[in-house]
Design a protein around this motif. Structure first.
Motif, short mmCIF file in Angstrom:
data_model
loop_
_atom_site.label_atom_id
_atom_site.label_comp_id
_atom_site.label_asym_id
_atom_site.label_seq_id
_atom_site.Cartn_x
_atom_site.Cartn_y
_atom_site.Cartn_z
N GLY A 88 -16.40 15.96 -52.89
CA GLY A 88 -15.20 15.39 -52.29
C GLY A 88 -15.44 14.64 -51.00
N VAL A 89 -16.69 14.31 -50.69
CA VAL A 89 -17.02 13.62 -49.44
C VAL A 89 -17.39 12.17 -49.73
N VAL A 90 -16.67 11.23 -49.13
CA VAL A 90 -17.00 9.81 -49.20
C VAL A 90 -17.56 9.44 -47.83
N HIS A 91 -18.78 8.91 -47.79
CA HIS A 91 -19.45 8.65 -46.52
C HIS A 91 -18.71 7.62 -45.68
N ARG A 92 -18.40 6.47 -46.23
CA ARG A 92 -17.66 5.38 -45.59
C ARG A 92 -18.40 4.65 -44.48
N ASP A 93 -19.64 5.00 -44.20
CA ASP A 93 -20.39 4.30 -43.17
C ASP A 93 -21.86 4.18 -43.58
N LEU A 94 -22.07 3.89 -44.84
CA LEU A 94 -23.43 3.77 -45.37
C LEU A 94 -23.98 2.40 -44.99
N LYS A 95 -25.06 2.40 -44.20
CA LYS A 95 -25.70 1.16 -43.75
C LYS A 95 -27.11 1.51 -43.31
N PRO A 96 -27.98 0.52 -43.18
CA PRO A 96 -29.37 0.80 -42.82
C PRO A 96 -29.55 1.61 -41.54
N SER A 97 -28.68 1.44 -40.55
CA SER A 97 -28.83 2.21 -39.32
C SER A 97 -28.44 3.67 -39.50
N ASN A 98 -27.82 4.02 -40.62
CA ASN A 98 -27.44 5.40 -40.90
C ASN A 98 -28.28 6.03 -41.99
N VAL A 99 -29.34 5.37 -42.39
CA VAL A 99 -30.26 5.92 -43.38
C VAL A 99 -31.56 6.23 -42.65
N LYS A 117 -12.10 -2.48 -48.85
CA LYS A 117 -11.03 -1.46 -48.93
C LYS A 117 -11.05 -0.56 -47.69
N ALA A 118 -12.24 -0.12 -47.29
CA ALA A 118 -12.34 0.75 -46.12
C ALA A 118 -11.92 0.01 -44.86
N ALA A 119 -12.30 -1.26 -44.75
CA ALA A 119 -11.95 -2.06 -43.58
C ALA A 119 -10.44 -2.22 -43.45
N ASN A 120 -9.75 -2.19 -44.58
CA ASN A 120 -8.29 -2.32 -44.57
C ASN A 120 -7.58 -0.98 -44.46
N GLY A 121 -8.36 0.10 -44.22
CA GLY A 121 -7.76 1.41 -43.99
C GLY A 121 -7.35 2.15 -45.24
N ALA A 122 -7.84 1.76 -46.40
CA ALA A 122 -7.48 2.44 -47.64
C ALA A 122 -8.01 3.87 -47.66
N THR A 123 -7.40 4.68 -48.47
CA THR A 123 -7.86 6.06 -48.67
C THR A 123 -9.29 6.03 -49.19
N PRO A 124 -10.16 6.89 -48.66
CA PRO A 124 -11.56 6.89 -49.09
C PRO A 124 -11.71 7.13 -50.60
N VAL A 125 -12.51 6.28 -51.23
CA VAL A 125 -12.83 6.42 -52.65
C VAL A 125 -14.33 6.16 -52.81
N PRO A 126 -14.95 6.74 -53.85
CA PRO A 126 -16.39 6.58 -54.05
C PRO A 126 -16.87 5.13 -54.09
N SER A 127 -16.06 4.21 -54.58
CA SER A 127 -16.50 2.81 -54.69
C SER A 127 -16.83 2.21 -53.32
#
Length: 152
Positions: A88-99, A117-127
């Motif tokens: 049930g955890v969506v990371h939402r900040d996956l990028k090279p500086s976080n790997v 979607k995340a930039a527009n404040g949508a509910t977190p989803v796996p996509s």
């Protein structure tokens, strides 16, 4: 983490709950979070120390990765993302500086670019994480940022 002047108690509480839920996800490629709390209005996280460098640092130092290496690393990232999402955890900040790339296990990493979607404040989803993984993979293959922006 820097406190923002507009921090809303409810949003901060939700963030604390989300980070605590990440701490319960166990996977070889997810760095354990030991503690998350607030001290004198300053939110903080305590993670296990991992020697090594971020993927961003690695790409700046050596440039593009070969396709086999990039895909192998991204498969490790996506395996960790899948385990987190199943919990049930969506990371939402996956990028090279976080790997994080562990020098002992070159494909060991911790999963963390914002999807539209995340930039527009949508509910977190796996996509959202899949979008970010695609951008990170493109950067691994190109050896440079796909999106020129300052990382906060």
């Amino acid at each position: 983490m820097r406190p923002s002047s507009g921090t809303v108690d409810q949003a901060l509480s939700q963030w604390l709950d989300e980070v605590r839920s990440v701490g319960r996800v166990k996977h070889a490629n997810i760095v354990p979070a030991y503690e998350v709390d607030i001290q004198d209005v300053q939110p903080y996280l305590v993670f296990e120390y991992i020697a090594g460098q971020t993927l961003e640092q690695l790409l700046k130092k050596r440039g593009a990765m070969g396709p086999h290496e990039a895909v192998a690393l991204m498969m490790d990232v996506l395996d960790a993302v899948a385990v987190a999402q199943a919990a049930g955890v969506v990371h939402r900040d996956l990028k090279p500086s976080n790997v994080l790339v562990d020098p002992v296990a070159p494909n060991g990493c911790n999963v963390g670019y914002l999807s539209p979607k995340a930039a527009n404040g949508a509910t977190p989803v796996p996509s959202m994480d899949i979008f970010s993984a695609g951008v990170a993979l493109a950067e691994m293959l190109m050896g440079k940022p796909l999106i020129e922006e300052r990382d906060p």
